[in-house]
Design an enzyme around this catalytic site. Structure first.
Site, PDB file in Angstrom:
ATOM      1  N   LYS A  82       0.819  -1.219   0.000  1.00 24.04           N
ATOM      2  CA  LYS A  82       0.000   0.000   0.000  1.00 24.04           C
ATOM      3  C   LYS A  82       0.856   1.275   0.000  1.00 24.04           C
ATOM      4  O   LYS A  82       2.062   1.235   0.247  1.00 24.04           O
ATOM      5  CB  LYS A  82      -0.933  -0.030   1.216  1.00 24.04           C
ATOM      6  CG  LYS A  82      -1.960  -1.163   1.159  1.00 24.04           C
ATOM      7  CD  LYS A  82      -2.976  -1.046   2.293  1.00 24.04           C
ATOM      8  CE  LYS A  82      -4.004  -2.157   2.230  1.00 24.04           C
ATOM      9  NZ  LYS A  82      -5.065  -1.999   3.269  1.00 24.04           N
ATOM     10  N   TYR A 111     -12.590  -2.227  -3.910  1.00 28.46           N
ATOM     11  CA  TYR A 111     -13.136  -2.263  -2.548  1.00 28.46           C
ATOM     12  C   TYR A 111     -14.661  -2.142  -2.537  1.00 28.46           C
ATOM     13  O   TYR A 111     -15.236  -1.716  -1.537  1.00 28.46           O
ATOM     14  CB  TYR A 111     -12.510  -1.146  -1.705  1.00 28.46           C
ATOM     15  CG  TYR A 111     -11.115  -1.471  -1.208  1.00 28.46           C
ATOM     16  CD1 TYR A 111     -10.886  -2.561  -0.379  1.00 28.46           C
ATOM     17  CD2 TYR A 111     -10.024  -0.681  -1.564  1.00 28.46           C
ATOM     18  CE1 TYR A 111      -9.609  -2.862   0.085  1.00 28.46           C
ATOM     19  CE2 TYR A 111      -8.743  -0.974  -1.106  1.00 28.46           C
ATOM     20  CZ  TYR A 111      -8.548  -2.066  -0.269  1.00 28.46           C
ATOM     21  OH  TYR A 111      -7.293  -2.361   0.191  1.00 28.46           O
ATOM     22  N   ASN A 119      -2.063   0.347   6.658  1.00 29.91           N
ATOM     23  CA  ASN A 119      -1.585  -0.918   7.248  1.00 29.91           C
ATOM     24  C   ASN A 119      -0.713  -1.721   6.279  1.00 29.91           C
ATOM     25  O   ASN A 119      -0.624  -2.944   6.385  1.00 29.91           O
ATOM     26  CB  ASN A 119      -2.758  -1.723   7.824  1.00 29.91           C
ATOM     27  CG  ASN A 119      -3.749  -2.161   6.782  1.00 29.91           C
ATOM     28  OD1 ASN A 119      -3.614  -1.823   5.605  1.00 29.91           O
ATOM     29  ND2 ASN A 119      -4.747  -2.923   7.183  1.00 29.91           N
ATOM     30  N   HIS A 171      -2.331  -5.434   1.605  1.00 28.39           N
ATOM     31  CA  HIS A 171      -3.621  -6.102   1.435  1.00 28.39           C
ATOM     32  C   HIS A 171      -3.342  -7.551   1.060  1.00 28.39           C
ATOM     33  O   HIS A 171      -2.370  -7.826   0.353  1.00 28.39           O
ATOM     34  CB  HIS A 171      -4.435  -5.448   0.304  1.00 28.39           C
ATOM     35  CG  HIS A 171      -5.569  -6.320  -0.170  1.00 28.39           C
ATOM     36  ND1 HIS A 171      -6.789  -6.327   0.443  1.00 28.39           N
ATOM     37  CD2 HIS A 171      -5.635  -7.257  -1.165  1.00 28.39           C
ATOM     38  CE1 HIS A 171      -7.578  -7.219  -0.163  1.00 28.39           C
ATOM     39  NE2 HIS A 171      -6.894  -7.791  -1.136  1.00 28.39           N
ATOM     40  N   GLU A 186      -9.538 -11.005  -7.562  1.00 28.48           N
ATOM     41  CA  GLU A 186      -8.619  -9.863  -7.391  1.00 28.48           C
ATOM     42  C   GLU A 186      -7.439  -9.952  -8.357  1.00 28.48           C
ATOM     43  O   GLU A 186      -6.999  -8.935  -8.908  1.00 28.48           O
ATOM     44  CB  GLU A 186      -8.158  -9.803  -5.930  1.00 28.48           C
ATOM     45  CG  GLU A 186      -9.316  -9.469  -4.996  1.00 28.48           C
ATOM     46  CD  GLU A 186      -8.954  -9.501  -3.515  1.00 28.48           C
ATOM     47  OE1 GLU A 186      -7.789  -9.803  -3.169  1.00 28.48           O
ATOM     48  OE2 GLU A 186      -9.842  -9.198  -2.702  1.00 28.48           O
TER      49      GLU A 186
HETATM   50  P1  AMP Z   1      -9.963  -5.795   3.628  1.00 25.53           P
HETATM   51  O1  AMP Z   1     -10.996  -5.920   2.553  1.00 25.53           O
HETATM   52  O2  AMP Z   1     -10.151  -6.736   4.761  1.00 25.53           O
HETATM   53  O3  AMP Z   1      -8.561  -5.745   3.086  1.00 25.53           O
HETATM   54  O4  AMP Z   1     -10.191  -4.371   4.315  1.00 25.53           O
HETATM   55  C1  AMP Z   1      -9.960  -3.260   3.578  1.00 25.53           C
HETATM   56  C2  AMP Z   1      -9.087  -2.290   4.263  1.00 25.53           C
HETATM   57  O5  AMP Z   1      -9.904  -1.295   4.830  1.00 25.53           O
HETATM   58  C3  AMP Z   1      -8.219  -2.755   5.421  1.00 25.53           C
HETATM   59  O6  AMP Z   1      -7.025  -3.382   5.040  1.00 25.53           O
HETATM   60  C4  AMP Z   1      -7.935  -1.437   6.106  1.00 25.53           C
HETATM   61  O7  AMP Z   1      -6.870  -0.737   5.446  1.00 25.53           O
HETATM   62  C5  AMP Z   1      -9.218  -0.688   5.884  1.00 25.53           C
HETATM   63  N1  AMP Z   1     -10.071  -0.757   7.056  1.00 25.53           N
HETATM   64  C6  AMP Z   1     -10.713  -1.818   7.559  1.00 25.53           C
HETATM   65  N2  AMP Z   1     -11.384  -1.488   8.668  1.00 25.53           N
HETATM   66  C7  AMP Z   1     -11.152  -0.174   8.866  1.00 25.53           C
HETATM   67  C8  AMP Z   1     -11.559   0.766   9.850  1.00 25.53           C
HETATM   68  N3  AMP Z   1     -12.366   0.420  10.854  1.00 25.53           N
HETATM   69  N4  AMP Z   1     -11.116   2.044   9.726  1.00 25.53           N
HETATM   70  C9  AMP Z   1     -10.333   2.413   8.707  1.00 25.53           C
HETATM   71  N5  AMP Z   1      -9.904   1.559   7.741  1.00 25.53           N
HETATM   72  C10 AMP Z   1     -10.307   0.286   7.834  1.00 25.53           C
END
Ligand code: AMP
Length: 140
Positions: free
Chosen positions: A11, A51, A114, A117, A128
């Site tokens: 990222k 997303y 973070n 992904h 994906e």
């Molecule tokens: P995922 O589809 O599980 O990869 O989630 C998408 C991304 O959204 C995560 O990797 C985080 O970077 C972001 N994300 C998930 N939950 C939160 C949250 N509560 N607040 C901000 N960003 C979030």
């Protein structure tokens, strides 16, 4: 255990801090092989499409803005049980909750920034991978 594939994104917080190699090293040391890789600037349309499942979530707009804030490196990873192997080395979504030695614990900045992904299932890995790569770009 079968050799499978997963999809990874390094990222913008990681590319900005010049951590592409550091992240990739941790993936490789976890037993994953990079069989496709490209550095791209994601468009807003791509990020919104990628997303899409999170469209109704309160963090959706910030997430799309973050993912388009700088270059990302999209990768296809191959290895035994690749989806789980990758999720294990990534660590928990929130770096505060991630285990020591994981990418997010060692390198990530926050729950949004973070660093990586990773696909959450074999089915989503295929979707994906197909979203970002043509078959001829994947060289196993
Ligand atoms: P995922 O589809 O599980 O990869 O989630 C998408 C991304 O959204 C995560 O990797 C985080 O970077 C972001 N994300 C998930 N939950 C939160 C949250 N509560 N607040 C901000 N960003 C979030």
């Amino acid at each position: 255990m079968a050799v499978t594939r997963t999809f990874s994104i390094i990222k913008p917080d990681a590319t900005r801090r010049n951590l592409t190699g550091a992240v990739t090293k941790m993936l490789e040391e976890a037993g994953l092989r990079v069989i496709a890789s490209k550095r791209i600037q994601m468009t807003r349309e791509q990020a919104e499409g990628f997303y899409g499942v999170h469209r109704e979530r309160p963090f959706f707009n910030d997430l799309v803005t973050f993912m388009t804030s700088g270059p990302v490196v999209v990768q296809v990873l191959e290895g035994e049980d690749a989806v789980k192997r990758n999720r294990d080395i990534m660590g928990a979504t929130n770096p505060t909750n991630a285990e020591p030695g994981t990418i997010r614990k060692e390198l990530a900045e926050s729950i949004e920034a973070n660093s990586v992904h990773g696909s959450d299932s074999d089915e989503n890995a295929k979707i994906e991978i197909d979203f970002f790569f043509k078959p001829e770009e994947i060289v196993g």
